[in-house]
Enzyme design. Structure first.
Site, PDB file in Angstrom:
ATOM      1  N   ASP A  48      17.603 105.794  69.128  1.00 28.52           N
ATOM      2  CA  ASP A  48      16.840 106.892  69.707  1.00 28.52           C
ATOM      3  C   ASP A  48      16.615 107.991  68.670  1.00 28.52           C
ATOM      4  OD1 ASP A  48      16.095 108.358  72.513  1.00 28.52           O
ATOM      5  OD2 ASP A  48      17.003 109.780  71.109  1.00 28.52           O
ATOM      6  N   TYR A  53      13.463 115.720  65.407  1.00 24.73           N
ATOM      7  CA  TYR A  53      14.702 115.523  64.643  1.00 24.73           C
ATOM      8  C   TYR A  53      14.455 115.451  63.141  1.00 24.73           C
ATOM      9  CZ  TYR A  53      16.417 113.941  69.247  1.00 24.73           C
ATOM     10  OH  TYR A  53      16.729 113.817  70.579  1.00 24.73           O
ATOM     11  N   LYS A  82       9.892 110.587  70.431  1.00 19.15           N
ATOM     12  CA  LYS A  82       9.393 111.563  71.395  1.00 19.15           C
ATOM     13  C   LYS A  82       8.355 112.465  70.751  1.00 19.15           C
ATOM     14  CE  LYS A  82      14.216 111.693  72.901  1.00 19.15           C
ATOM     15  NZ  LYS A  82      14.860 111.351  71.628  1.00 19.15           N
ATOM     16  N   HIS A 115       9.050 115.041  75.086  1.00 14.57           N
ATOM     17  CA  HIS A 115      10.384 115.574  74.815  1.00 14.57           C
ATOM     18  C   HIS A 115      10.801 116.660  75.823  1.00 14.57           C
ATOM     19  CE1 HIS A 115      13.293 116.005  71.177  1.00 14.57           C
ATOM     20  NE2 HIS A 115      13.919 116.238  72.302  1.00 14.57           N
TER      21      HIS A 115
END
Length: 314
Positions: A48, A53, A82, A115
């Protein structure tokens, strides 16, 4: 531990997701590539990540190496990413999905998520702020964002689509409008915050639940570390497991898919080793009593947005 020992959950569209994955939020550069390689070597098939990120490229490098050396095939893997809040306009969704795919070095992702239900001002800034440090919002309706998500499926860029951090009212609104239904909602679930009402609601809607922060972010100085709770430690001793393994097994039996984050090899190996024992109903009830049912992840900076999900409803 082989990949075959990790059970799968079937989505409403017929596709399946492994019931445990590797979370990568805040996994530092230089560490995450090594962690993903080690995870794949030790049976993880569900990885994931998210555009926010900023580690998609490293994860892609690890995936590419493991495919090239024959450890896995692309079809063996389940990759989630996401779309971030600064790209919620319908016409931005497909280009952003393509950008994530380029970062990952993939032709498709297995699961693409919105997200958060709220949007930010468009641009390159992930957290756009005014001169007073206040987040700059957009008022784009997440129903418009969803239309772009559906186009990702039609184009073959995403095999399944879903949501993250949506509450029950927002899910109800989305389900009524969606042509392609969301198959997954990724939300905070841990011993401290079990989300039973939302999990049950999602189940009724045929939406699976992925649990982020499944161990409650044990390094958080503002919260009691549930892994240190003597009730969990007593159960851990009975099964010759760690408190983390007991907590992850508890979530698995709750019906969600935990995605614990780690870059430490011993913990990566430990976190996936939860499928060879089962907690009794009495032990589940004991663990139910441990938490205070308060969120760790609140995203307070966005609480004034009209689509902020944590105000009034589950």
């Amino acid at each position: 531990m082989s990949a075959a020992t990790v059970p799968k959950v079937k989505f409403s569209n017929g596709r399946s997701m492994p019931r445990l994955g590797l979370g990568t939020y805040e996994s530092l550069a230089g560490n995450v590539e090594r962690a993903v390689k080690y995870a794949i070597d030790n049976g993880y098939r569900h990885i994931d990540t998210a555009f926010f990120y900023q580690n998609e490229k490293e994860i892609g490098n690890a995936i590419s190496e493991k495919i090239k050396n024959g450890t896995v095939t692309r079809e063996d893997l389940f990759i989630t990413t996401k779309i971030w809040n600064n790209s919620h306009a319908q016409d931005k969704v497909v280009p952003m999905c393509r950008k994530s795919l380029a970062n990952l070095g993939l032709d498709y992702v297995d699961l693409y998520l919105i997200h958060w239900p709220f949007g930010f001002q468009e641009g390159d800034e992930l957290m756009p702020k005014d001169s007073n440090g206040k987040l700059l919002f957009s008022d784009i309706d997440f129903l418009d964002t969803w239309k772009g998500m559906e186009e990702c499926v039609r184009l073959g860029l995403a095999r399944s689509i879903g949501i993250s951090n949506f509450n029950s009212a927002q899910i109800t609104r989305l389900m009524a409008a969606a042509t392609i239904k969301p198959v997954n909602n990724q939300v905070e679930v841990n011993v401290n915050f079990t989300q039973r009402p939302l999990i049950e609601f999602c189940k009724q809607q045929n939406i699976t639940v992925t649990a982020y922060s499944p161990l409650g972010r044990p390094g958080n100085p503002n919260r009691v570390n549930t892994l240190d709770d003597p009730r969990i430690q007593t159960i851990a001793r009975k099964y010759n497991k760690t408190s983390a393994q007991i907590s992850l097994r508890y979530l698995y039996q709750l019906g969600v898919t935990p995605i614990p984050k780690s870059v430490t090899e011993s913990r990566l190996k430990e976190n996936i080793d939860i499928f060879n024992f089962e907690l009794t109903p009495e032990e589940v009830t004991t663990i139910d009593a441990v938490g205070d049912q308060k969120r760790i992840v609140r995203f307070e900076e966005a609480k004034e947005h009209k689509y902020y999900p944590f105000s009034t409803t589950f």
